[in-house]
Design a protein around this motif. Sequence first.
Motif, mmCIF file in Angstrom:
data_model
loop_
_atom_site.group_PDB
_atom_site.id
_atom_site.type_symbol
_atom_site.label_atom_id
_atom_site.label_comp_id
_atom_site.label_asym_id
_atom_site.label_seq_id
_atom_site.Cartn_x
_atom_site.Cartn_y
_atom_site.Cartn_z
ATOM 1 N N GLU A 1 46.010 -64.734 46.131
ATOM 2 C CA GLU A 1 46.488 -63.811 47.298
ATOM 3 C C GLU A 1 47.846 -64.459 47.915
ATOM 4 O OE1 GLU A 1 43.451 -63.093 50.038
ATOM 5 O OE2 GLU A 1 42.227 -61.879 48.981
ATOM 6 N N ALA A 2 48.117 -65.868 47.750
ATOM 7 C CA ALA A 2 49.313 -66.152 48.348
ATOM 8 C C ALA A 2 50.553 -65.775 48.179
ATOM 9 C CB ALA A 2 49.231 -67.731 48.395
ATOM 10 N N GLU A 3 51.278 -65.612 49.301
ATOM 11 C CA GLU A 3 52.830 -65.151 48.996
ATOM 12 C C GLU A 3 53.642 -66.250 48.549
ATOM 13 O OE1 GLU A 3 53.209 -63.713 52.929
ATOM 14 O OE2 GLU A 3 51.143 -63.109 52.478
ATOM 15 N N THR A 4 53.420 -67.520 48.789
ATOM 16 C CA THR A 4 54.012 -68.523 48.435
ATOM 17 C C THR A 4 53.046 -69.658 48.138
ATOM 18 O OG1 THR A 4 56.176 -68.305 49.617
ATOM 19 C CG2 THR A 4 55.711 -70.437 49.267
ATOM 20 N N ASP A 5 53.447 -70.669 47.144
ATOM 21 C CA ASP A 5 52.646 -71.810 46.789
ATOM 22 C C ASP A 5 53.561 -72.889 46.714
ATOM 23 O OD1 ASP A 5 50.525 -72.993 45.781
ATOM 24 O OD2 ASP A 5 51.098 -72.172 43.468
ATOM 25 N N MET A 6 53.054 -73.870 47.099
ATOM 26 C CA MET A 6 53.883 -75.075 47.095
ATOM 27 C C MET A 6 52.932 -76.394 46.916
ATOM 28 S SD MET A 6 56.604 -76.633 49.910
ATOM 29 C CE MET A 6 57.791 -75.327 49.482
ATOM 30 N N ASN A 7 53.447 -76.949 45.812
ATOM 31 C CA ASN A 7 52.765 -78.526 45.506
ATOM 32 C C ASN A 7 53.737 -79.470 45.974
ATOM 33 O OD1 ASN A 7 50.361 -77.525 43.861
ATOM 34 N ND2 ASN A 7 51.780 -76.321 42.457
ATOM 35 N N VAL A 8 52.893 -80.453 46.830
ATOM 36 C CA VAL A 8 53.577 -81.540 47.165
ATOM 37 C C VAL A 8 53.076 -82.835 46.722
ATOM 38 C CG1 VAL A 8 54.692 -82.473 49.394
ATOM 39 C CG2 VAL A 8 54.397 -80.067 49.194
ATOM 40 N N VAL A 9 53.842 -83.894 46.406
ATOM 41 C CA VAL A 9 53.263 -85.219 46.206
ATOM 42 C C VAL A 9 54.028 -86.113 47.051
ATOM 43 C CG1 VAL A 9 53.101 -86.762 44.111
ATOM 44 C CG2 VAL A 9 53.224 -84.261 43.731
ATOM 45 N N MET A 10 53.568 -87.129 47.584
ATOM 46 C CA MET A 10 54.129 -87.800 48.617
ATOM 47 C C MET A 10 53.519 -89.489 48.607
ATOM 48 S SD MET A 10 54.148 -85.773 52.200
ATOM 49 C CE MET A 10 55.244 -87.030 53.012
ATOM 50 N N ASN A 11 54.274 -90.331 48.598
ATOM 51 C CA ASN A 11 53.885 -91.599 48.633
ATOM 52 C C ASN A 11 53.132 -92.061 50.184
ATOM 53 O OD1 ASN A 11 56.030 -92.318 50.055
ATOM 54 N ND2 ASN A 11 57.334 -93.410 48.425
ATOM 55 N N ASN A 12 52.741 -93.457 50.248
ATOM 56 C CA ASN A 12 52.426 -93.709 51.310
ATOM 57 C C ASN A 12 53.252 -94.197 52.406
ATOM 58 O OD1 ASN A 12 52.699 -95.853 49.588
ATOM 59 N ND2 ASN A 12 51.419 -97.285 50.672
ATOM 60 N N GLY A 13 54.524 -94.265 52.029
ATOM 61 C CA GLY A 13 55.550 -94.551 52.995
ATOM 62 C C GLY A 13 56.151 -93.223 53.660
ATOM 63 N N GLY A 14 55.463 -91.945 53.299
ATOM 64 C CA GLY A 14 55.862 -90.650 53.704
ATOM 65 C C GLY A 14 57.115 -90.185 53.141
ATOM 66 N N GLY A 15 57.608 -90.873 51.985
ATOM 67 C CA GLY A 15 58.582 -90.239 50.887
ATOM 68 C C GLY A 15 58.163 -88.962 50.227
ATOM 69 N N PHE A 16 58.792 -88.191 49.719
ATOM 70 C CA PHE A 16 58.651 -86.989 48.681
ATOM 71 C C PHE A 16 58.692 -87.681 47.490
ATOM 72 C CE2 PHE A 16 59.485 -84.824 52.865
ATOM 73 C CZ PHE A 16 58.279 -84.053 52.788
ATOM 74 N N ILE A 17 57.783 -87.271 46.627
ATOM 75 C CA ILE A 17 58.159 -87.779 45.320
ATOM 76 C C ILE A 17 58.252 -86.478 44.377
ATOM 77 C CG2 ILE A 17 56.936 -88.384 43.038
ATOM 78 C CD1 ILE A 17 55.634 -90.558 45.079
ATOM 79 N N GLU A 18 57.585 -85.245 44.846
ATOM 80 C CA GLU A 18 57.828 -83.971 44.313
ATOM 81 C C GLU A 18 57.565 -83.016 45.070
ATOM 82 O OE1 GLU A 18 58.653 -82.349 40.275
ATOM 83 O OE2 GLU A 18 58.256 -84.421 40.400
ATOM 84 N N VAL A 19 58.353 -81.863 45.157
ATOM 85 C CA VAL A 19 58.198 -80.682 45.985
ATOM 86 C C VAL A 19 58.525 -79.492 45.106
ATOM 87 C CG1 VAL A 19 58.859 -79.296 47.862
ATOM 88 C CG2 VAL A 19 58.926 -81.849 48.097
ATOM 89 N N GLN A 20 57.530 -78.666 44.777
ATOM 90 C CA GLN A 20 57.635 -77.402 43.865
ATOM 91 C C GLN A 20 57.065 -76.328 44.414
ATOM 92 O OE1 GLN A 20 55.595 -77.913 40.190
ATOM 93 N NE2 GLN A 20 57.413 -79.368 39.375
ATOM 94 N N GLY A 21 57.836 -75.514 45.190
ATOM 95 C CA GLY A 21 57.286 -74.145 45.811
ATOM 96 C C GLY A 21 57.921 -73.129 45.015
ATOM 97 N N THR A 22 57.165 -71.842 45.041
ATOM 98 C CA THR A 22 57.384 -70.741 44.395
ATOM 99 C C THR A 22 56.889 -69.648 45.214
ATOM 100 O OG1 THR A 22 56.850 -71.859 42.292
ATOM 101 C CG2 THR A 22 56.653 -69.539 42.406
ATOM 102 N N ALA A 23 57.923 -68.775 45.446
ATOM 103 C CA ALA A 23 57.595 -67.448 45.904
ATOM 104 C C ALA A 23 56.957 -66.593 45.004
ATOM 105 C CB ALA A 23 58.691 -66.632 46.533
ATOM 106 N N GLU A 24 55.775 -66.396 45.401
ATOM 107 C CA GLU A 24 54.914 -65.477 44.505
ATOM 108 C C GLU A 24 55.129 -63.836 45.000
ATOM 109 O OE1 GLU A 24 53.282 -66.285 41.860
ATOM 110 O OE2 GLU A 24 53.080 -68.277 42.322
ATOM 111 N N GLY A 25 55.040 -63.549 46.159
ATOM 112 C CA GLY A 25 55.157 -62.284 46.656
ATOM 113 C C GLY A 25 56.706 -62.133 47.174
#
Lengths: 241, 241, 241, 241, 241, 241
Positions: A184-208
């Motif tokens: 049912e989500a309008e937007t879905d995002m997968n986030v991968v981070m390391n233990n230093g708080g840095g982003f390794i991957e950000v994948q966001g998709t607008a569904e609605g």
Amino acid sequence: MKARPGGRAPDELRPVRITRRFTRHAEGSVLIECGDTRVLCTASVEESVPGFLRNTGRGWVTAEYGMLPRATHTRNRREAATGKQGGRTLEIQRLIGRALRAVVDLKALGERSVTIDCDVLQADGGTRTASITGAYVALVDAVEVLVRRGVLRDSPLHGQVAAVSVGIWAGQPVLDLDYAEDAEAETDMNVVMNNGGGFIEVQGTAEGHAFRRHELDELLNLAAIGIGQLQARQLEALGQG
Amino acid sequence: MKARPGGRAPDELRPVRITRRFTRHAEGSVLIECGDTRVLCTASVEESVPGFLRNTGRGWVTAEYGMLPRATHTRNRREAATGKQGGRTLEIQRLIGRALRAVVDLKALGERSVTIDCDVLQADGGTRTASITGAYVALVDAVEVLVRRGVLRDSPLHGQVAAVSVGIWAGQPVLDLDYAEDAEAETDMNVVMNNGGGFIEVQGTAEGHAFRRHELDELLNLAAIGIGQLQARQLEALGQG
Amino acid sequence: MKARPGGRAPDELRPVRITRRFTRHAEGSVLIECGDTRVLCTASVEESVPGFLRNTGRGWVTAEYGMLPRATHTRNRREAATGKQGGRTLEIQRLIGRALRAVVDLKALGERSVTIDCDVLQADGGTRTASITGAYVALVDAVEVLVRRGVLRDSPLHGQVAAVSVGIWAGQPVLDLDYAEDAEAETDMNVVMNNGGGFIEVQGTAEGHAFRRHELDELLNLAAIGIGQLQARQLEALGQG
Amino acid sequence: MKARPGGRAPDELRPVRITRRFTRHAEGSVLIECGDTRVLCTASVEESVPGFLRNTGRGWVTAEYGMLPRATHTRNRREAATGKQGGRTLEIQRLIGRALRAVVDLKALGERSVTIDCDVLQADGGTRTASITGAYVALVDAVEVLVRRGVLRDSPLHGQVAAVSVGIWAGQPVLDLDYAEDAEAETDMNVVMNNGGGFIEVQGTAEGHAFRRHELDELLNLAAIGIGQLQARQLEALGQG
Amino acid sequence: MKARPGGRAPDELRPVRITRRFTRHAEGSVLIECGDTRVLCTASVEESVPGFLRNTGRGWVTAEYGMLPRATHTRNRREAATGKQGGRTLEIQRLIGRALRAVVDLKALGERSVTIDCDVLQADGGTRTASITGAYVALVDAVEVLVRRGVLRDSPLHGQVAAVSVGIWAGQPVLDLDYAEDAEAETDMNVVMNNGGGFIEVQGTAEGHAFRRHELDELLNLAAIGIGQLQARQLEALGQG
Amino acid sequence: MKARPGGRAPDELRPVRITRRFTRHAEGSVLIECGDTRVLCTASVEESVPGFLRNTGRGWVTAEYGMLPRATHTRNRREAATGKQGGRTLEIQRLIGRALRAVVDLKALGERSVTIDCDVLQADGGTRTASITGAYVALVDAVEVLVRRGVLRDSPLHGQVAAVSVGIWAGQPVLDLDYAEDAEAETDMNVVMNNGGGFIEVQGTAEGHAFRRHELDELLNLAAIGIGQLQARQLEALGQG
């Protein structure tokens, strides 16, 4: 504000359980359960590398992803029987591989491979992020085996990695969507981070409908909270908590 | 601050050229050139839909992506000859399809399909984002044909979509990376936005080291600037500028 | 006598345009246009040979052929997606390869390969013969690169090759059929010749009724005329006209 | 003038033997032997047609070609095991199908298919032409079954078809090359003709050097002689000689 | 007690005919006919082994099985065209390979392979057991060639192998079922034995109702009788009877 | 007499554990553990049948088998990635399907399918027999769901089925071989029986030397003992013990 199906707070993870040594043969074997999502992550060490790395002294970490045909509400065709892995499968296993390589010093690993197989026994949303979180623990175990056997002097891991999904559901940003919420989500995002708080991957998709900048910001905040907790669980499971 | 290979400012797009009616047969046929990247985007209308949509009254918009074997510095094996599309190809064509569907009212399209073929004639970085930007124009043209033929009363498009890549290169956030920059970038992000400033897709990957929140913010700012300019180019090409 | 669709005389070629260096990366890159048929021919040099030639000191010249899905009136399924090249594609690329090898001294080429990719951007009949005619020019360019780089002392090409289609349309022999003529032709023949007037390949097929010996003779006469003109265009394009 | 390996005159066919009803189940089953080349041709009738002919009232005649792995001097990989039919196989079966369709009135056949399987039990050159010559006899038998069963009132065949190879070997034009001759031939041509002396297919390929017009003429003369004799053998086998 | 379709006694084999040197090129080439079942078994020697045996000094014996499309009552799709060998085919060729390896000293064979191709020209039940019985003779011939050529000093065969089917048909145990019997049988069993009376393979399947121990015993008795006679026929064919 | 690796008596099964409802979505979901062998068996009901059963009123029961890549000592390639199921996989899943269908009245099931997926999480010998034993329990559960939902009035199962392996190890007949025993066994036999003591499938293979009739008899006796105990365990698990 509409209540979440399982009664969780918007920033609340599902119960997480990480079981090491779930099967016997693999160098690392981890069953990760995030609510009803259950993924078996095994790490296999092989003393060879893909062709493009031969004689470079560098190693490789890669992943394969699969879903048992009846891990889901209705049975999916078995990919081995259809004769090829679908686009979704390939996309997910490429993501898992990249996420893990982000915390490995491939030169320090030496000319060998670690393959992480992530097989979904039961699916209830968030299988790719659960795979990454579980795969990291399996990878630590496999690397420990190499150190214990004297193959490696030190661990080639230089960070910790975990992942979570976030999304906008019923108009509000929520953490760790289960299948019903995800559908049912309008937007879905997968986030991968390391233990230093840095982003390794950000994948966001607008569904609605398309998401706004401030929504993106809130989602990333939620993800950071969730990933912090998941990393704590990883350390606990590894006896380093 | 290191100068970019082509002498561009950090927030400067490569020259963009959009040529409509590049080939004769397709309902929409657009050659998009972003610097040395050249992609031919053709939109084909078919009066049928995939099985899961039959008898729903809803239509479908999908994309296929391919790269000519020698679009790149060294020749890649032809996917038709290897017998399957690689993971990268599948990932890209799924992205293009999602991006386009985000601005189409599939119910208003009716039970028919539009397939956008994005074939890269020459690659110099940013082929997936150029594909999306060009595919949108081809889709507008195809839909116009349906309106002109009286098949549809109004266009089922309810928005405009374009995409660009951004990344951290030599320590600084830059817009629209060419191949040389992309190969050296520490972080690479593809952003798809509509004309209301909403995000349709955000895909960021740390290549070298993980990226920080403020870097992500700067990259999204750059992307918004670039996509605004690309959307202006789309309108110009469509004679609506 | 019925007039040809485009108003051409029976022995008249469609306008031919040969554009060298159409793309940047390939050692030879030629766009050939024969009327509305447009084929991009790129020649790629690789310092390796197929298994059966290893350690023989001999090189290889081969071709691959593809058609963009919407090069034609209606969209064809992408061969990469169907998982195999069709019989027509394989037949055509085998023909192109044989035609080119007929003018190359493979021993003089040395143990390396030249692969000519012929990708049809737009089809209007005669794509296989246009591919051969364009591929020859791309091959000359690729070989020149090897000579300029000092890899080869002299060109291993010992002849010039071009091809054309002829057929019996509306009861009369005609040269260089476009798609509309081809669809109605009773007999269709593809002829490949070298610059010494020798035949390299003759492939005639009766579509409607069988053809008589005198018809075959007239068709070969027409083909010789057309190929002579095409070879003149090749030389012009190469600056040797 | 060099003598041919088997001592044959330049215009002499190898011994031909046509055995009808070689196997029991097929509507037509013919073993054709041309010297040491042996091909089993079976014709199977099915009361269905390919999708593009459904509801047109027209039938279809098609062919499939295969070679047993050890039909040749050294074992070839089994195509069923490699997972695809090679280009040579596809090319040959397309040729056989076209040749047979040239003598069938598909409308009179009605909406049904005849598939001719040509399987080479032993190869010694000329397998594709032997296949065509044998397949014609199998097709006649299959059609007779349809007439006998009352499914068809009259035979939908309006001609007779046979094929032979010719080539330039040791500088001279010769008829019906065996494997040893074919391997040394400078030019190789396969010719398919009907019983009215019309050409159905002419496929000539220069292996060594290009062939001249007068050579082509001599080859076609030889082919006409050989095909006349083969058609006599077909009629004999059918008891119509 | 119901009479068998062909009037045979319950313990009576169909007529067996074994023709050696059926084709020219293979080291062993045997046509075996068991009633209307006809299988061509060719043995091919190659001076190489599969990867897992390289540098072990051991050889390999393997089998491939195929059925011509119209070997049966209705035409089956050609496996080369469908792109894969079916489960039944793979199962049968694995069985044939195991049966033959049971009588070969792979060390004495040396690092080379013998591949037995079993191609069914006509099927009337019992094709897998006929394949084994015929393949043994082809294997003897191939090994003799190696001995005659001086490649091997002695034959590496240490036994003789043959196979037959048995089953419960119309309530009674019968030997060597033809297709009509097999289609009606309640239990079907394939038995492979060596010349010492030992079992190499026993595969029994209840088609209708489960079989009892005493039925199994009777079936094995029948199989032993039949295999004894088949082995006599093998020796006769080999001139050792 | 040599002691078995795990200290078991020759006629002793490994510990068996059958866990129902191991996963949530499937109509039947059973984890069966036989010693260290663990197989997840899920039964999925679908309201459709394969083409050959359409409009016959009869249903279908079939099985698919897979092994997770690292279920074994060393990692096997994932079949979905290699693009096909191997011969061993196909053979096993055909066996499981036949075994289950032997106790189902397909007419009483009605025009619907039950697919049993047997996925090996950990392998230590006997995976195919464990699969059959577990699959039966999953099938019972799935059928119960149909009865509970009112889709079926009565269960279409008319028997109970279980399977076990037996073999000759270190010269003595033993029951239920683990991987270490299996690798050393001279003869290996898989036996499937129903609860009436009838044989559904018997598959014996001589690995080392051929087995004698009395050995076969002893193996079948052992199998009957083991299967009796396994069927008791199945009933216990089903709450019918």
